[in-house]
Design an enzyme around this catalytic site. Structure first.
Site, PDB file in Angstrom:
ATOM      1  CG  HIS A  93      -1.902  -1.045   1.359  1.00  9.17           C
ATOM      2  ND1 HIS A  93      -2.929  -1.195   0.467  1.00  9.17           N
ATOM      3  CD2 HIS A  93      -2.054  -2.030   2.285  1.00  9.17           C
ATOM      4  CE1 HIS A  93      -3.682  -2.220   0.833  1.00  9.17           C
ATOM      5  NE2 HIS A  93      -3.170  -2.744   1.931  1.00  9.17           N
TER       6      HIS A  93
HETATM    7  C1  BDR Z   1      -3.465   1.712   4.720  1.00 11.80           C
HETATM    8  O1  BDR Z   1      -3.929   1.544   6.053  1.00 11.80           O
HETATM    9  C2  BDR Z   1      -2.834   1.390   6.936  1.00 11.80           C
HETATM   10  O2  BDR Z   1      -3.121   0.411   7.869  1.00 11.80           O
HETATM   11  C3  BDR Z   1      -1.662   1.016   6.067  1.00 11.80           C
HETATM   12  O3  BDR Z   1      -0.436   1.454   6.644  1.00 11.80           O
HETATM   13  C4  BDR Z   1      -1.952   1.737   4.785  1.00 11.80           C
HETATM   14  O4  BDR Z   1      -1.520   3.077   4.860  1.00 11.80           O
HETATM   15  C5  BDR Z   1      -4.021   0.620   3.846  1.00 11.80           C
HETATM   16  O5  BDR Z   1      -5.420   0.694   3.818  1.00 11.80           O
END
Ligand code: BDR
Ligand code: CA
Length: 322
Positions: free
Chosen positions: A245
């Site tokens: 992500h």
């Molecule tokens: C996002 O949510 C967080 O938990 C992760 O670090 C990322 O930024 C993914 O949905």
């Protein structure tokens, strides 16, 4: 290129930070700490320790906001602890010899000052809640046309991962996300639409571990935690993968060609039952209000090979017993 990372330093934020530092073409002006996967203060502790671990104590760390606009406190959710551990790095201790200190200037002032100085030559990359970014916009609306943001967050044409409507970063503070996305700033949204298609594998993490130095071992242990925590929630074909992500937001900030976008003005639903959902206002669409660049297609192989090569060479640079 100049970059400011606004992190809620959990595991993929750590991954994104390492990727940004490892890339010699990125000049990281500073790291600002937000809340989300962990509390703001835990995140800042992690940022300082991680920078120390890789010998980059010169990169300044600033305190961002510590709770959402709609509340006066923040508690880490159970879901975040499952994926990121209690300390944000999968309960693996960061092996840092010395840990620096947080800057006296606030993250909001630092970002305002940086945008005043560099305009769109500095890319702001938030990978957690958007509260600090929203405060910047509220305090310095005259800078909106000079801001360039590449954010990890949101799900435009697919379900969320916090609930069926909202992606986690937007869910942390939907009101702040609405301020940012509807601001008219130059924003690329790197949401679940593309991040769910980008992953590295256990095999790559094992290759990093085999380097045998302290930094590589920490990184591999941390990633193992995330992969194990994710396995029960992903389909059979995605077992033993690490979804990238936050690293993808860094990648897109560095090389916008990694994604193809559709331009559309956006808002965030701030009302239940869809609080945190990415929406559009048809009137704003028809009036051609300044759009957000919504990433919907990703050059996955090109991005992942660059990321893996960059990180492998970075972790190779530490000696065995450092
Ligand atoms: C996002 O949510 C967080 O938990 C992760 O670090 C990322 O930024 C993914 O949905
Ligand atoms: Ca994050």
């Amino acid at each position: 290129m100049k970059m400011i990372l606004d992190l809620d330093t959990g595991i993929d934020d750590t991954f994104a930070l390492m990727y940004a530092i490892a890339n010699p073409d990125i000049q990281l002006l500073g790291v600002t700490g937000s809340f989300g996967n962990v509390t703001r203060d835990q995140g800042i502790h992690n940022d300082l320790a991680l920078l120390s671990m890789v010998g980059h104590q010169e990169i300044p760390v600033f305190k961002g906001e510590c709770h959402p606009l709609f509340a006066d406190h923040f508690t880490v959710s159970e879901g975040c602890e499952i994926f990121h551990g209690k300390n944000g790095t999968g309960d693996v201790e960061i092996p840092a010899k010395s840990i620096g200190s947080v800057q006296p200037q606030s993250a909001i002032d630092f970002i305002i000052q940086s945008v005043k100085t560099y305009g769109k030559d500095v890319t702001l990359v938030p990978t957690g809640s958007l509260t600090t970014m929203a405060r910047v916009i509220q305090q310095a609306p005259e800078l909106i046309s000079k801001m360039h943001i590449v954010m990890m967050g949101g799900a435009a044409i697919q379900a969320g991962n916090n609930d069926k409507f909202a992606e986690c970063n937007i869910a942390q503070d939907p009101d702040a996300a609405d301020v940012v996305l509807s601001s008219g700033a130059d924003i690329t949204m790197v949401g679940l639409d593309v991040t769910m298609q980008t992953y590295t594998t256990q095999a790559f993490i094992n290759k990093v571990r085999a380097l045998g130095n302290t930094q590589a071992t920490f990184f591999a242990d941390m990633c193992d935690f995330y992969i194990k925590a994710s396995n029960p929630y992903v389909p059979a074909c995605a077992q033993d993968t690490f979804v990238l992500h936050d690293p993808l937001a860094v990648g897109v900030a560095f090389n916008p060609q990694y994604v193809r976008c559709v331009d559309v003005p956006l808002r965030v639903d701030t009302e239940e039952p869809g609080r945190g959902r990415i929406i559009s206002d048809p009137l704003e669409v028809m009036a051609k209000k300044t759009p957000v660049h919504v990433a919907l297609e990703v050059q996955n192989e090109t991005f992942v090979s660059h990321l893996e090569e960059t990180l492998y060479s970075f972790f190779s640079s530490f000696s065995e017993k450092e």
